[in-house]
Design a protein around this motif. Structure first.
Motif, short mmCIF file in Angstrom:
data_model
loop_
_atom_site.label_atom_id
_atom_site.label_comp_id
_atom_site.label_asym_id
_atom_site.label_seq_id
_atom_site.Cartn_x
_atom_site.Cartn_y
_atom_site.Cartn_z
N TYR A 31 12.29 -23.50 -48.75
CA TYR A 31 12.05 -24.92 -48.98
C TYR A 31 11.14 -25.50 -47.92
N MET A 32 10.21 -26.35 -48.38
CA MET A 32 9.38 -27.12 -47.46
C MET A 32 9.28 -28.55 -47.96
N PHE A 33 9.12 -29.47 -47.01
CA PHE A 33 9.18 -30.89 -47.33
C PHE A 33 8.11 -31.64 -46.53
N ARG A 44 11.08 -41.04 -45.29
CA ARG A 44 11.06 -41.07 -46.76
C ARG A 44 10.35 -39.83 -47.27
N LEU A 45 10.93 -39.21 -48.30
CA LEU A 45 10.42 -37.96 -48.84
C LEU A 45 9.20 -38.21 -49.72
N ILE A 46 8.13 -37.47 -49.44
CA ILE A 46 6.90 -37.59 -50.22
C ILE A 46 6.87 -36.51 -51.30
N TYR A 47 6.96 -35.27 -50.89
CA TYR A 47 6.95 -34.11 -51.79
C TYR A 47 7.82 -33.03 -51.19
N TYR A 48 8.28 -32.14 -52.06
CA TYR A 48 8.99 -30.97 -51.58
C TYR A 48 8.65 -29.77 -52.44
N SER A 49 9.01 -28.60 -51.92
CA SER A 49 8.69 -27.35 -52.60
C SER A 49 9.84 -26.39 -52.41
N ALA A 50 10.28 -25.80 -53.51
CA ALA A 50 11.39 -24.85 -53.44
C ALA A 50 10.92 -23.41 -53.21
N ALA A 51 9.63 -23.16 -53.47
CA ALA A 51 9.07 -21.82 -53.31
C ALA A 51 7.57 -21.92 -53.54
N ALA A 52 6.87 -20.85 -53.32
CA ALA A 52 5.43 -20.84 -53.58
C ALA A 52 5.18 -21.21 -55.05
N ASP A 53 4.21 -22.07 -55.26
CA ASP A 53 3.78 -22.53 -56.58
C ASP A 53 4.80 -23.42 -57.29
N ILE A 54 5.84 -23.87 -56.58
CA ILE A 54 6.82 -24.81 -57.14
C ILE A 54 6.89 -26.04 -56.26
N THR A 55 6.40 -27.17 -56.78
CA THR A 55 6.43 -28.41 -56.01
C THR A 55 6.98 -29.53 -56.88
N VAL A 60 8.19 -41.31 -52.62
CA VAL A 60 6.98 -42.07 -52.32
C VAL A 60 5.76 -41.18 -52.49
N SER A 61 5.58 -40.58 -53.66
CA SER A 61 4.54 -39.57 -53.87
C SER A 61 3.19 -40.13 -54.30
N ASP A 62 3.12 -41.38 -54.72
CA ASP A 62 1.85 -41.93 -55.21
C ASP A 62 0.77 -41.87 -54.14
N GLY A 63 -0.40 -41.35 -54.52
CA GLY A 63 -1.52 -41.27 -53.58
C GLY A 63 -1.56 -39.97 -52.78
N TYR A 64 -0.61 -39.09 -53.00
CA TYR A 64 -0.53 -37.83 -52.27
C TYR A 64 -0.56 -36.65 -53.24
N TYR A 89 3.62 -38.50 -40.21
CA TYR A 89 4.01 -37.58 -41.25
C TYR A 89 4.69 -36.35 -40.65
N PHE A 90 5.85 -36.00 -41.22
CA PHE A 90 6.59 -34.85 -40.74
C PHE A 90 6.73 -33.81 -41.85
N CYS A 91 6.43 -32.59 -41.48
CA CYS A 91 6.69 -31.45 -42.34
C CYS A 91 8.00 -30.82 -41.90
N ALA A 92 8.76 -30.28 -42.84
CA ALA A 92 10.04 -29.66 -42.51
C ALA A 92 10.27 -28.47 -43.42
N SER A 93 11.14 -27.57 -42.98
CA SER A 93 11.48 -26.42 -43.81
C SER A 93 12.97 -26.13 -43.71
#
Lengths: 115, 111
Positions: A31-33, A44-55, A60-64, A89-93
């Protein structure tokens, strides 16, 4: 042991320009966030991903836009930056094995200013 | 409306004082986490609580999960300048292990 790294740490851009913030993790976490942090709003969460090619979108995703072609990288792109996107902006895993109680590991943040 | 309400928003105390910060919601959660964020860095996990009424201690920090699993508190005994930072509570929402954070309590401990 680099962990999770973000670049650039600081960026100043102008309204309307495209900006990409990079995130790289060395743990092979599933997972990455991407979060943004603003006074009065917390993280506030913008986007997340559970695995490669899955987002998937956060609150608050508008514009990103994001992509995840490799497990270790999760770049965040602001297609046409606006002043309201000035933020830290913070990235997390997070490992899949941790489940819902697993620890979220954060990068050091990227401070973006849109003029 | 915020899913998680944290109080107080700001707290400035002197070294040696005790303090409690709160994280409240009207929703029930299966678990709750507390993170601390120091200036210029990302948040770091302090503790995860999973059982209603659970109390966990981390040196001078005591964490409690409410009996109904809707709220939590963090008590710091004899605060030190090194405790300065932003304290965030967080819960899992929806699928894919997404964490939703409260707005945080900013603590400053002075000598």
């Amino acid at each position: 042991d680099a962990g999770i790294t973000q670049s650039p740490r600081y960026k100043i851009t102008e309204t309307g320009r495209q900006v990409t913030l990079m995130c790289h993790q060395t743990w092979s976490h599933s997972y990455m966030f991407w979060y943004r942090q603003d006074l009065g709003h917390g993280l506030r969460l913008i986007y997340y991903s559970a695995a490669a090619d899955i987002t998937d979108k956060g609150e608050v995703s508008d514009g990103y836009v994001v992509s995840r072609s490799k497990t270790e990288n999760f770049p965040l792109t602001l297609e046409s930056a606006t002043r309201s996107q000035t933020s830290v902006y913070f990235c997390a895993s997070r490992t899949l094995a941790g489940g819902v109680t697993g620890e979220l590991f954060f990068g050091e943040g990227s401070r973006l200013t849109v003029l | 409306t915020q899913l998680l309400e944290q109080s107080p928003q700001f707290l400035s105390i002197q070294e040696g004082e005790n303090l409690t910060v709160y994280c409240n919601s009207s929703s029930v959660f299966s678990s709750l986490q507390w993170y601390r964020q120091e200036p210029g860095e990302g948040p770091v996990l302090l503790v995860t609580v999973v059982t209603g009424g659970e109390v966990k201690k981390l040196k001078r920090l005591t964490f409690q999960f409410g009996d109904a699993r809707k709220d939590s508190s963090l008590h710091i005994t004899a605060a030190q300048p090194g405790d300065t930072g932003l304290y965030l509570c967080a819960v899992n929402t929806g699928t894919a292990s997404k964490l939703t954070f409260g707005t945080g309590t900013r603590l400053q401990v002075t000598l």
